[in-house]
Design an enzyme around this catalytic site. Structure first.
Site, PDB file in Angstrom:
ATOM      1  N   GLU A   1      -7.947  -6.793   5.109  1.00 41.52           N
ATOM      2  CA  GLU A   1      -6.519  -6.959   5.455  1.00 41.52           C
ATOM      3  C   GLU A   1      -6.479  -8.455   6.928  1.00 41.52           C
ATOM      4  OE1 GLU A   1      -3.382  -3.687   5.720  1.00 41.52           O
ATOM      5  OE2 GLU A   1      -4.094  -3.876   3.551  1.00 41.52           O
TER       6      GLU A   1
ATOM      7  N   ASP B   1      -3.938   3.870  -0.664  1.00 38.04           N
ATOM      8  CA  ASP B   1      -2.069   3.674   0.613  1.00 38.04           C
ATOM      9  C   ASP B   1      -1.693   3.504   0.554  1.00 38.04           C
ATOM     10  OD1 ASP B   1      -2.067   2.267   2.923  1.00 38.04           O
ATOM     11  OD2 ASP B   1      -1.700   0.076   2.122  1.00 38.04           O
TER      12      ASP B   1
ATOM     13  N   GLU C   1       6.753   4.913   4.630  1.00 40.08           N
ATOM     14  CA  GLU C   1       6.513   3.229   4.130  1.00 40.08           C
ATOM     15  C   GLU C   1       6.721   3.536   2.121  1.00 40.08           C
ATOM     16  OE1 GLU C   1       2.823   1.310   4.892  1.00 40.08           O
ATOM     17  OE2 GLU C   1       3.727  -0.468   3.640  1.00 40.08           O
TER      18      GLU C   1
HETATM   19  C1  BDP Z   1      -0.178  -0.713   5.195  1.00 40.42           C
HETATM   20  C2  BDP Z   1       0.412  -1.600   5.407  1.00 40.42           C
HETATM   21  C3  BDP Z   1      -0.199  -1.888   6.616  1.00 40.42           C
HETATM   22  C4  BDP Z   1      -0.992  -2.027   7.414  1.00 40.42           C
HETATM   23  C5  BDP Z   1      -2.874  -1.253   6.354  1.00 40.42           C
HETATM   24  C6  BDP Z   1      -3.284  -0.585   7.207  1.00 40.42           C
HETATM   25  O1  BDP Z   1       1.508  -1.859   4.502  1.00 40.42           O
HETATM   26  O2  BDP Z   1       1.572  -2.271   7.342  1.00 40.42           O
HETATM   27  O3  BDP Z   1      -1.797  -2.575   8.502  1.00 40.42           O
HETATM   28  O4  BDP Z   1      -1.657  -0.154   5.737  1.00 40.42           O
HETATM   29  O5  BDP Z   1      -3.281   0.802   7.338  1.00 40.42           O
HETATM   30  O6  BDP Z   1      -0.053   0.233   3.867  1.00 40.42           O
HETATM   31  O7  BDP Z   1      -4.032  -1.231   8.096  1.00 40.42           O
END
Ligand code: BDP
Length: 744
Positions: A334, A408, A436
């Protein structure tokens, strides 16, 4: 103070005037005293109002009969207090016993009558040493609680091999009291199954908590290191009470500044508060830190200058914090920098950091949550594809931290195929405690069953019984280094977690980190008793409601294996229609793949073949639509709307039924809660009643928006008896939420 005096004087004058007017004589001085008393009373009431701050450590007086019985087993306290951990242990017992039993419990050097609580280790307590209990086999952090006698006096002994074990045992003893368990004939033996039991805080240095729904970060970086908020101590107490022994203080999307001297001084101060409670601090580090704060031109893990920079940084940290835990790293995921920026592998990156930490006994928790925009393969497969070939290539002090499912933190996912697939690497579980994807702060969703479901799943990696729990506790592949991480749901809200019921998720995480085979129902039972009430008429319905709550969320959000249907970016509410950028695998349409004819992600051998990442028997089961558990149906298969389920319903009928059932479940939780009015304090009762109202509205929204959208694709009528969505699809599509918490 001045304002208070003015207020008091004017109130006193009014009272005196009122007394005068009603024909009674009350001099102003008497009236002042009266007002003062009333004011004190008011403050006292406010101080004792239940606002959730005390969590499950309320220690309110037991009912008279239970208190009387318990007092016989806690007449005096015999506990050492030389080390900081011994001191906080004694303080906690004192606080707990005094509160629960409604009287001061004297501390003495030796029991002189029945009923002493004797705490310690063979080296801290001569009494414990004399008992010659089998503490050595308890290992680190373990304890035993036993009813025995010393010099003919009946005692309850809490014994351990080390101070922290005695602290944990003391919390356990208090729990027995809090949950009104009998204190006779105790013979309890406990040792944690996992070594690192960590909370990951996704807290930024400006106080914002990524995916936080309970206010700001509890770390007040601006006032650290000089001001140590008492809240840090209460945080440590809460964690120690459930055996959590590590805290990663900052977000995995890390800021390099955390490694500067300015911040390391602050980290050191926090470490000092947490240390007596057996909690080590860890930091998330940014892979490009050598460039950002080190003035280097590269962060290439094979560059000697970069390696030296990290070595020096580790030395600097350990000079300040000798028991520093280590680093957590999100790399090449990401948008985060990582070793692949230099055409190196994740193992190269992890090992470089591991080498810097090894001389000090630190570990690297390297995250497997890695997927790439450039990779067109099914996102669910990418972590396995990346890491499986690296098995055996990591240093001994590296743990690979793997999210419970392959996508996720969804309301439901099958287990991550990496569990069982990397026998030469210690795998650490990563759960998300903050909700979340499960309704943020307000939805009542007890996550114990979600955690338990994953931990108890059989990977079949080494034959029957190769559960995920056995992978992470090291049994399956004989690893000594073991761990688990939970993404914290903690913030500055008075109730810490945004709702009273969210505290249960912190609590359950800790208890399952201690023992990954514990029952989430038993844990809920303890939590309800400690947090609210021991009254069976309250405990039973609330535990039942909690146990059903997560499935309700699955039903109204993403039934039958659907996943990631949440609004883009912020993840609040439904958006199954969303196909917007910047990348396909962040959109709901990528995951549901619905059209006029059918729905679901084909991960079978005819599709992305993600099933092949599981052990052969599991893979064969998931590959065969008729044997795939219905809970994962649309995770693994793309099916026509008319597909017949085992129940005889069509897929469409079943989907509508699940969505609707989810909403009905929330209505039923609300009805249950309303029957409990008056059984607990009004403040917490009313807050939860309001939150359940929000949940019901949002559950209905999820159901209606999802049905409206899928119906717009398949053109099918609603099955008989089901209400149509309250609004046309265009209404749901028009909703925007630029300011939801936890995001930007
Ligand atoms: C996702 C979240 C994000 C996190 C990412 C992670 O939306 O904010 O940075 O996971 O785990 O679910 O790195």
């Amino acid at each position: 103070m001045l304002a208070l005096t003015v207020l008091l004087t004017s109130a006193a004058k009014r009272v005196a005037a009122f007394a005068d007017a009603t024909g009674r004589r009350l001099p102003t001085r008497g009236a002042t005293r009266l007002c003062l008393c009333l004011l004190c009373g008011l403050f006292a009431a406010a101080a004792h109002a239940e606002d959730g701050y005390e969590l499950w450590l309320r220690y309110h007086p037991l009912p008279a009969a239970q208190a009387e019985a318990a007092r016989l087993h806690a007449t005096v306290l015999v506990a050492p207090s030389s080390t900081p951990t011994q001191q906080v242990t004694r303080q906690e017992l004192q606080r707990g016993l005094d509160g629960l039993l409604g009287r001061a419990t004297p501390s003495v050097d030796a029991p002189s009558a029945d009923g002493a609580v004797v705490v310690g280790t063979p080296s801290s307590s001569p009494l414990v040493a004399r008992l010659k209990l089998d503490t050595a086999r308890l290992g680190k952090d373990g304890y035993l609680i036993r009813s025995t006698s010393i010099d003919g006096h009946a005692v309850t002994v809490v014994a351990a091999n080390d101070d922290v074990g005695a602290l944990y045992g003391s919390f356990h003893l208090l729990r027995l009291l809090q949950t009104e368990q009998p204190l006779e004939h105790l013979d309890i033996r406990e040792a944690p199954k996992l070594e690192l039991r960590v909370l990951d805080h996704w807290d930024n240095l400006n106080g914002h908590v990524e995916r936080g729904y309970a206010g700001n970060s509890i770390w007040d970086w601006q006032k650290l290191p000089d001001w140590l908020d008492p809240r840090y101590t209460d945080y440590a107490r809460a964690n120690a009470s459930i055996g959590i022994n590590g805290a990663v203080l900052n977000n995995v999307n890390a800021q390099a500044a955390i490694l500067t001297p300015l911040y390391l001084e602050k980290v050191k101060a926090l470490a000092g508060v947490l240390r007596p409670y057996g909690i080590r601090v860890y930091l998330s580090v940014k892979f490009s830190a050598p460039i950002e704060i080190g003035g280097l031109k590269t962060a290439d893990p094979l560059d000697p200058q970069v390696q030296r920079w990290w070595h020096n940084k580790a030395d600097e940290i350990y000079r300040l914090i000798p028991d520093f835990g280590g680093f957590l790293v999100k790399a090449n995921s990401e948008g985060q920098p990582g070793p692949q920026d230099y055409h190196r592998t994740h193992a190269d990156g992890a090992n470089m950091l591991a080498d810097a930490l090894a001389p000090h006994g630190g570990v690297v928790m390297w995250r497997a949550f890695v997927y790439s925009q450039e990779n067109n393969d099914d996102r669910a497969k990418q972590a396995y594809t990346e890491f499986k070939p690296l098995d055996g290539k990591f240093r001994a002090n590296v743990l690979l931290q793997v999210k419970n499912g392959p996508i996720d933190f969804q309301p439901r996912e099958p287990f991550n195929p990496l569990f069982g697939a990397m026998p030469k690497t210690p795998l650490m579980m990563e759960f998300q405690i903050t909700k979340e994807y499960l309704g943020f702060a307000t939805h009542l969703a007890y996550l114990g069953p979600l955690f338990e479901e994953t931990l108890s799943t059989d990977t079949l990696a080494k034959g029957k019984g190769s559960t995920v729990a056995k992978v992470i506790d090291g049994q399956l592949d004989h690893h000594a280094l073991t761990g688990i991480a939970g993404v914290a749901n903690i913030g500055t809200d008075r109730d810490w977690t945004g709702s009273d019921f969210n505290q249960a998720n912190w609590y359950a995480y800790g208890r399952l980190a201690w023992n990954p085979t514990a029952s989430s129902r038993d844990i809920a039972n303890d939590w309800v008793r400690m947090t609210f009430s021991n009254d069976e008429a309250f405990v039973r319905p609330v535990v039942d409601m909690m146990m059903r709550s997560r499935e309700a969320v699955v039903d109204y959000m993403t039934p039958l294996g659907l996943h990631h249907q949440m609004g883009h970016g912020h993840h609040y509410g439904p958006a199954p229609w969303d196909a917007s950028g910047p990348r396909a695998d962040w959109t709901p349409v990528y995951y549901h793949r619905a059209d006029h004819d059918g729905i679901g992600f084909d991960r079978s051998s005819t599709g992305s073949n993600a099933v092949a990442q599981y052990a052969p028997i599991v893979a064969a089961q998931f590959d065969d639509v008729s044997r795939t558990p219905e809970a994962y149906l649309l995770w693994f298969h793309h099916l026509p709307w008319s597909y017949r389920l085992h129940s005889g319903q069509t897929l469409w009928e079943s989907l509508v039924a699940h969505y609707t059932h989810g909403v009905d479940e929330v209505a039923s939780m609300r009805a249950t809660w309303s029957r409990l009015d008056g059984m607990i304090d009004d403040a917490r009762y009313r807050k939860e009643a309001a939150f359940l109202g929000i949940q019901q509205k949002e559950a209905q929204w999820w159901r209606d928006a999802s049905i409206a959208y899928f119906q717009s694709l398949n053109g099918l009528p609603l099955p008989a008896g089901y209400q149509p969505p309250a609004h046309p699809l265009s209404y749901y599509e028009s909703l925007t939420f630029p300011y939801v918490p936890g995001y930007q």
